[in-house]
Design an enzyme around this catalytic site. Structure first.
Site, PDB file in Angstrom:
ATOM      1  N   SER A 160      63.319  62.880  75.791  1.00  0.00           N
ATOM      2  CA  SER A 160      63.239  62.937  74.183  1.00  0.00           C
ATOM      3  C   SER A 160      61.941  62.427  73.986  1.00  0.00           C
ATOM      4  CB  SER A 160      64.844  62.508  73.836  1.00  0.00           C
ATOM      5  OG  SER A 160      63.943  63.179  72.401  1.00  0.00           O
ATOM      6  N   HIS A 161      61.740  61.484  73.018  1.00  0.00           N
ATOM      7  CA  HIS A 161      60.720  60.895  72.261  1.00  0.00           C
ATOM      8  C   HIS A 161      60.160  59.640  72.784  1.00  0.00           C
ATOM      9  CE1 HIS A 161      64.076  58.996  69.607  1.00  0.00           C
ATOM     10  NE2 HIS A 161      63.096  57.485  69.704  1.00  0.00           N
ATOM     11  N   GLU A 168      70.933  67.454  61.808  1.00  0.00           N
ATOM     12  CA  GLU A 168      71.408  65.586  62.078  1.00  0.00           C
ATOM     13  C   GLU A 168      70.175  65.042  61.432  1.00  0.00           C
ATOM     14  OE1 GLU A 168      73.674  64.069  65.445  1.00  0.00           O
ATOM     15  OE2 GLU A 168      71.658  64.925  66.387  1.00  0.00           O
ATOM     16  N   GLU A 169      70.930  63.668  60.290  1.00  0.00           N
ATOM     17  CA  GLU A 169      69.576  62.962  59.312  1.00  0.00           C
ATOM     18  C   GLU A 169      68.736  62.857  60.983  1.00  0.00           C
ATOM     19  OE1 GLU A 169      71.785  60.985  61.236  1.00  0.00           O
ATOM     20  OE2 GLU A 169      70.506  59.519  61.497  1.00  0.00           O
TER      21      GLU A 169
END
Lengths: 143, 402
Positions: free
Chosen positions: B4-5, B248-249
């Protein structure tokens, strides 16, 4: 944030990773099975780690791939498996390890036809994936 | 294959079963246990063949073309094109790099790929909050170079390295807080712009996302469903079309095609970025201006997250709390209206606690990796109120843990 923080400023040469070293470590370092930090911790987001800390190496990926093959067999998933990679340095050698295990274990694998990078959502589209009518399970397992 | 990130030295390996969404814990627990057993046995018996042979045995699939060609079914690209929205898309050196160019080309959008460079050192990034390189499209530090160019585009967008998350930058608002963009996206999608969706299509949110979404849902008279943290909870609803949107937040979301059919069962950063351009194309207003409108209508929520120390035993107890363990009756000056250890939307265990009052809430969840628990809090009673909510949340949690 400290007033002298470099957050938000361009990365400097000293911030960058030695990619060749990272990839060599992927193949070279072997995890200690008794060290919890070097074990496979496979959650909803999968397994994460780095080859430099012996938490994301060839052995982890070979073992995890084989475990996925076993899980598919137990669940009766016999459709193709879609595999993609992003632009992180370790994604490519890990993909190679996974392919070696998947093909040897008779899983039908579909890879990007351009051999390029694949966003996650592109691997996660059940309804637009090719289907095979004879398969008892929707053949859309993916990474 | 993606972490991912996360930083350039990291690797990641995910598996999604045939439903296409993230694997549930019944799958991941079995896979992890089996993998560690194989490692202990020196991976003997793991059949492999040489890469050169494996490479020729796999099939080819047009991931890019099938994805890009299907996009008009989910976002109104013709509207974006006709309105002439000027878009800057920054892949942050990630997997969406080739996709953005093709999206612009095939659909005739005025879209510039801001930085088309791929380099595994990601040396073109600006450093994240802790001076690490991290391709986090919701971080103002990691997104600093795109934010600096915000006036060059009507909408500028970023994606993380595997493009399941989105970051939205507007000329008037800079990088939007993920909760704010979720609220605007939901108001747009459920506010009359998806006539092909089933009338009862529901709004899916995680219970740590902003309660601005609750107020938007109530004002539109649309059903909203709160699930525990994790996108996997949206998968069944996105498959059967009972959820129009799940978000999602942490800036990860997906939504149905125009006709109400399933698009993806995992987060899709590209369609959220394109939606950010559909919104001004349709309304003439930027998403951040529209959020200011929501604030004028519903109030201005302040959101905060902090960590509090907890031992392994305390974390286990927190994860297994029941509502009866909470004895407090007030929180930060208001009556407690809800004590939740299961998500109201689907009855699934939260793995923690959420306490609500009329204008505020907190949620406490144990960290999976560190000896802390996270306290999420939000309040409509001014920017200083979440800190008070969090302080009292510690007392509520301590009392509940005995």
């Amino acid at each position: 944030m400290a007033p002298d923080s470099r957050a938000g400023t361009p990365a400097q040469p000293s911030d960058t990773v030695d990619v060749a070293h990272l990839v060599t470590a992927y193949f070279d370092l072997e995890p200690d099975p008794d060290n919890v930090d070097q074990q496979v911790a496979f959650g909803t987001s999968g397994h994460r780690g780095s080859s430099l800390s012996t938490s994301f190496n060839e052995v982890h990926i070979a073992a995890t791939t084989r475990a996925i093959c076993d899980y598919r067999k137990e669940q009766g998933y016999d459709g193709p498996l879609f595999i993609g990679r992003d632009t992180h340095a370790l994604s490519e050698p890990a993909r190679a390890t996974a392919l070696e295990v998947l093909v040897a274990n008779d899983v039908t694998v579909l890879v990007d036809d351009r051999d390029g990078f694949t966003p996650t959502p592109r691997c996660r589209t059940p309804s637009s994936a090719p289907t095979r009518a004879s398969s008892p399970v929707s053949p859309t397992a993916s990474w | 294959m993606t972490p991912s990130h996360n930083p350039p030295a990291d690797g990641g390996f995910k598996y999604n079963p045939p439903h296409g969404g993230p694997a549930d814990s019944d799958a991941t627990t079995v896979i992890a246990a089996r993998a560690n057993e194989l490692i202990r046995g020196n991976i003997e018996g793991v059949r492999r063949i040489a890469f050169a042979k494996a490479r020729t045995a796999v099939g080819a699939y047009d991931f890019l073309g099938s994805y890009v060609d299907d996009l008009p079914s989910v976002v109104d690209l013709a509207l974006i094109r006709d309105a002439g929205v000027k878009i800057g898309a920054d892949p942050l050196g990630g997997a969406s790099v080739a996709y953005w160019g093709e999206i612009a080309e095939r659909h005739g959008l005025d879209l510039t790929v801001v930085n088309p460079l791929v380099d595994p050192t990601f040396r073109f990034m600006t450093l994240d909050w802790d001076e690490k390189i991290r391709m986090d499209c919701s971080s103002p530090s990691a997104m600093a170079s795109l934010i600096a160019r915000k006036d060059d585009y009507d909408i500028a967008t970023g994606n993380d390295a595997d493009a399941d998350r989105h970051g939205i930058v507007t000329p008037d608002g800079g990088l939007m807080n993920p909760n704010h963009f979720l609220s605007v996206a939901i108001a747009h999608l459920f506010g009359g712009n998806r006539p092909g969706w089933p009338a009862g299509a529901r709004i899916g949110k995680t219970l740590v996302s902003s309660s601005m979404i609750d107020r938007v849902a109530a004002s539109l008279d649309k059903p909203m469903v709160e699930v525990p943290v994790g996108f996997k909870w949206f998968v069944p609803g996105l498959i059967d079309g009972s959820f129009g949107f799940g978000g999602e937040e942490s800036a990860g979301a997906s939504f149905l095609r125009m006709d109400g059919s399933t698009r993806t069962t995992d987060k899709d950063g590209l369609i959220l970025c394109l939606l950010a351009s559909e919104i001004p194309a349709k309304t003439g207003s930027s998403p951040s201006a529209l959020y200011a409108g929501l604030v004028a209508e519903h109030g201005d929520p302040a959101y905060a997250r902090v960590d509090a120390p907890a031992t392994r035993e305390q974390k286990a107890k927190l994860a297994a709390l029941s509502p009866d363990d909470v004895t407090a009756t007030t929180l930060a000056g208001e009556q407690i209206t809800g004590r939740l250890t299961e998500a109201p939307g689907n009855g699934a265990k939260i793995g923690g606690l959420k306490v609500t009052t009329e204008s505020a809430w907190f949620a406490a969840r144990p960290s999976g990796t560190e000896d802390v628990y996270k306290i999420y809090a939000e309040s409509f009673r001014g920017p200083d109120h979440p800190a008070r909510v969090q302080a009292e949340a510690r007392e509520v949690v301590s009392a509940a843990l005995g």
